[in-house]
Design a protein around this motif. Structure first.
Motif, PDB file in Angstrom:
ATOM      1  N   LEU A   1       0.820  -1.214   0.000  1.00 28.48           N
ATOM      2  CA  LEU A   1       0.000   0.000   0.000  1.00 28.48           C
ATOM      3  C   LEU A   1       0.856   1.267   0.000  1.00 28.48           C
ATOM      4  CD1 LEU A   1      -2.837  -1.077   2.442  1.00 28.48           C
ATOM      5  CD2 LEU A   1      -3.105  -0.493   0.022  1.00 28.48           C
ATOM      6  N   ALA A   2       1.979   1.249   0.708  1.00 34.19           N
ATOM      7  CA  ALA A   2       2.864   2.427   0.741  1.00 34.19           C
ATOM      8  C   ALA A   2       3.471   2.673  -0.645  1.00 34.19           C
ATOM      9  CB  ALA A   2       3.950   2.248   1.798  1.00 34.19           C
ATOM     10  N   ILE A   3       3.866   1.602  -1.326  1.00 32.16           N
ATOM     11  CA  ILE A   3       4.398   1.734  -2.696  1.00 32.16           C
ATOM     12  C   ILE A   3       3.289   2.244  -3.623  1.00 32.16           C
ATOM     13  CG2 ILE A   3       5.278   0.453  -4.696  1.00 32.16           C
ATOM     14  CD1 ILE A   3       6.761  -1.346  -2.545  1.00 32.16           C
ATOM     15  N   GLY A   4       2.087   1.697  -3.464  1.00 30.98           N
ATOM     16  CA  GLY A   4       0.948   2.169  -4.257  1.00 30.98           C
ATOM     17  C   GLY A   4       0.651   3.639  -4.012  1.00 30.98           C
ATOM     18  N   THR A   5       0.758   4.069  -2.755  1.00 32.45           N
ATOM     19  CA  THR A   5       0.546   5.473  -2.405  1.00 32.45           C
ATOM     20  C   THR A   5       1.563   6.350  -3.114  1.00 32.45           C
ATOM     21  OG1 THR A   5      -0.337   4.847  -0.230  1.00 32.45           O
ATOM     22  CG2 THR A   5       0.418   7.127  -0.485  1.00 32.45           C
ATOM     23  N   LEU A   6       2.836   5.970  -3.027  1.00 36.36           N
ATOM     24  CA  LEU A   6       3.893   6.750  -3.683  1.00 36.36           C
ATOM     25  C   LEU A   6       3.643   6.838  -5.187  1.00 36.36           C
ATOM     26  CD1 LEU A   6       7.570   7.000  -3.006  1.00 36.36           C
ATOM     27  CD2 LEU A   6       6.919   6.316  -5.286  1.00 36.36           C
ATOM     28  N   CYS A   7       3.310   5.718  -5.824  1.00 36.09           N
ATOM     29  CA  CYS A   7       3.070   5.712  -7.271  1.00 36.09           C
ATOM     30  C   CYS A   7       1.883   6.604  -7.647  1.00 36.09           C
ATOM     31  CB  CYS A   7       2.838   4.295  -7.778  1.00 36.09           C
ATOM     32  SG  CYS A   7       4.308   3.253  -7.678  1.00 36.09           S
ATOM     33  N   SER A   8       0.813   6.551  -6.857  1.00 36.47           N
ATOM     34  CA  SER A   8      -0.363   7.380  -7.179  1.00 36.47           C
ATOM     35  C   SER A   8      -0.073   8.864  -6.924  1.00 36.47           C
ATOM     36  CB  SER A   8      -1.589   6.911  -6.403  1.00 36.47           C
ATOM     37  OG  SER A   8      -1.542   7.305  -5.062  1.00 36.47           O
ATOM     38  N   TRP A   9       0.754   9.151  -5.925  1.00 36.16           N
ATOM     39  CA  TRP A   9       1.072  10.544  -5.618  1.00 36.16           C
ATOM     40  C   TRP A   9       2.049  11.156  -6.619  1.00 36.16           C
ATOM     41  CZ3 TRP A   9       1.765  11.294   0.386  1.00 36.16           C
ATOM     42  CH2 TRP A   9       0.552  11.002   1.017  1.00 36.16           C
ATOM     43  N   TYR A  10       2.879  10.335  -7.231  1.00 39.19           N
ATOM     44  CA  TYR A  10       3.919  10.848  -8.135  1.00 39.19           C
ATOM     45  C   TYR A  10       3.308  11.685  -9.258  1.00 39.19           C
ATOM     46  CZ  TYR A  10       8.126  11.084 -10.961  1.00 39.19           C
ATOM     47  OH  TYR A  10       9.194  11.543 -11.688  1.00 39.19           O
ATOM     48  N   ARG A  11       2.162  11.234  -9.777  1.00 40.82           N
ATOM     49  CA  ARG A  11       1.508  11.961 -10.879  1.00 40.82           C
ATOM     50  C   ARG A  11       0.844  13.251 -10.405  1.00 40.82           C
ATOM     51  NH1 ARG A  11      -1.829   7.198 -12.190  1.00 40.82           N
ATOM     52  NH2 ARG A  11      -0.307   6.001 -11.099  1.00 40.82           N
ATOM     53  N   ILE A  12       0.559  13.330  -9.108  1.00 45.55           N
ATOM     54  CA  ILE A  12      -0.162  14.485  -8.555  1.00 45.55           C
ATOM     55  C   ILE A  12       0.814  15.544  -8.048  1.00 45.55           C
ATOM     56  CG2 ILE A  12      -1.774  15.233  -6.750  1.00 45.55           C
ATOM     57  CD1 ILE A  12      -2.738  12.157  -6.855  1.00 45.55           C
ATOM     58  N   ASN A  13       1.810  15.094  -7.269  1.00 46.73           N
ATOM     59  CA  ASN A  13       2.752  16.033  -6.670  1.00 46.73           C
ATOM     60  C   ASN A  13       4.079  15.296  -6.422  1.00 46.73           C
ATOM     61  OD1 ASN A  13       4.212  17.479  -4.499  1.00 46.73           O
ATOM     62  ND2 ASN A  13       2.423  18.839  -4.517  1.00 46.73           N
ATOM     63  N   ARG A  14       5.079  15.629  -7.223  1.00 46.01           N
ATOM     64  CA  ARG A  14       6.364  14.912  -7.126  1.00 46.01           C
ATOM     65  C   ARG A  14       7.026  15.091  -5.774  1.00 46.01           C
ATOM     66  NH1 ARG A  14       8.357  15.238 -13.180  1.00 46.01           N
ATOM     67  NH2 ARG A  14       6.972  13.589 -13.921  1.00 46.01           N
ATOM     68  N   LEU A  15       6.928  16.277  -5.195  1.00 45.91           N
ATOM     69  CA  LEU A  15       7.523  16.512  -3.871  1.00 45.91           C
ATOM     70  C   LEU A  15       6.875  15.587  -2.843  1.00 45.91           C
ATOM     71  CD1 LEU A  15       9.349  17.951  -1.850  1.00 45.91           C
ATOM     72  CD2 LEU A  15       7.615  19.776  -1.695  1.00 45.91           C
ATOM     73  N   ALA A  16       5.566  15.449  -2.895  1.00 45.98           N
ATOM     74  CA  ALA A  16       4.864  14.556  -1.966  1.00 45.98           C
ATOM     75  C   ALA A  16       5.388  13.129  -2.117  1.00 45.98           C
ATOM     76  CB  ALA A  16       3.359  14.605  -2.215  1.00 45.98           C
ATOM     77  N   ALA A  17       5.561  12.681  -3.358  1.00 40.31           N
ATOM     78  CA  ALA A  17       6.086  11.328  -3.597  1.00 40.31           C
ATOM     79  C   ALA A  17       7.507  11.204  -3.047  1.00 40.31           C
ATOM     80  CB  ALA A  17       6.047  11.004  -5.090  1.00 40.31           C
ATOM     81  N   LEU A  18       8.336  12.206  -3.281  1.00 41.62           N
ATOM     82  CA  LEU A  18       9.715  12.185  -2.779  1.00 41.62           C
ATOM     83  C   LEU A  18       9.761  12.173  -1.254  1.00 41.62           C
ATOM     84  CD1 LEU A  18      11.457  14.654  -5.264  1.00 41.62           C
ATOM     85  CD2 LEU A  18      11.746  12.161  -5.151  1.00 41.62           C
TER      86      LEU A  18
END
Length: 163
Positions: free
Chosen positions: A117-134
């Motif tokens: 789920l954490a990996i899925g969260t990062l992947c879904s956030w990457y398209r929305i806000n790269r800083l959030a994913a980082l």
């Protein structure tokens, strides 16, 4: 002025469950955890509150960035914030399973699901806000270590396994 409250609220939220998990299970740490066989690379007990304070702050602020970029909790937020909420629930569930119930089997299942789920969260956030994913990368790094540690404790303490 209201955005400040949202920023603080989202940033503090992960700490709530983390603190409760520690508070409810703090007596089990010296009583039980210290006696478990652990690998030589296991972090010192003093490292955990420092690490989790930084990790929860980063992930909480990142969740605010995603929420803000999506314009709140509308239909576009269901998957990215749903994944975040689900992984946060599993994160909060791990200490009661591991320390409270002393159930290494369930703690291991919990953390393996949490990783996905954490990996899925990062992947879904990457398209929305790269800083959030980082901002989630240190969390994923710590989770990788925590998962390996859980696996080793599970493997090296067979007498502690519960069904």
């Amino acid at each position: 002025g209201r955005m400040w409250a949202y920023t603080v609220g989202f940033t503090v939220l992960p700490h709530v469950g983390g603190f409760l998990g520690w508070f409810l299970n703090r007596k089990e740490i010296p009583a039980w955890y210290e006696k478990l066989k652990k690998p030589s690379w296991c972090p010192s007990r003093r490292m955990f509150p420092v690490a989790w304070t930084m990790l929860y702050t980063g992930m909480g602020y990142a969740s605010y960035l995603v929420w803000n970029d999506l314009g709140g909790c509308g239909s576009k937020a269901i998957v990215p914030l749903g994944l975040y909420g689900a992984q946060l629930a599993l994160n909060w569930a791990w200490p009661p399973l591991f320390f409270g119930a002393r159930n290494l089997n369930m703690a291991l299942i919990d953390i393996l699901c949490l990783d996905g789920l954490a990996i899925g969260t990062l992947c879904s956030w990457y398209r929305i806000n790269r800083l959030a994913a980082l901002l989630l990368l240190p969390y994923l790094g710590w989770l990788a270590m925590a998962t390996c540690l859980t696996i080793r404790i599970w493997k090296d303490n067979p007498q502690q396994k519960n069904d």
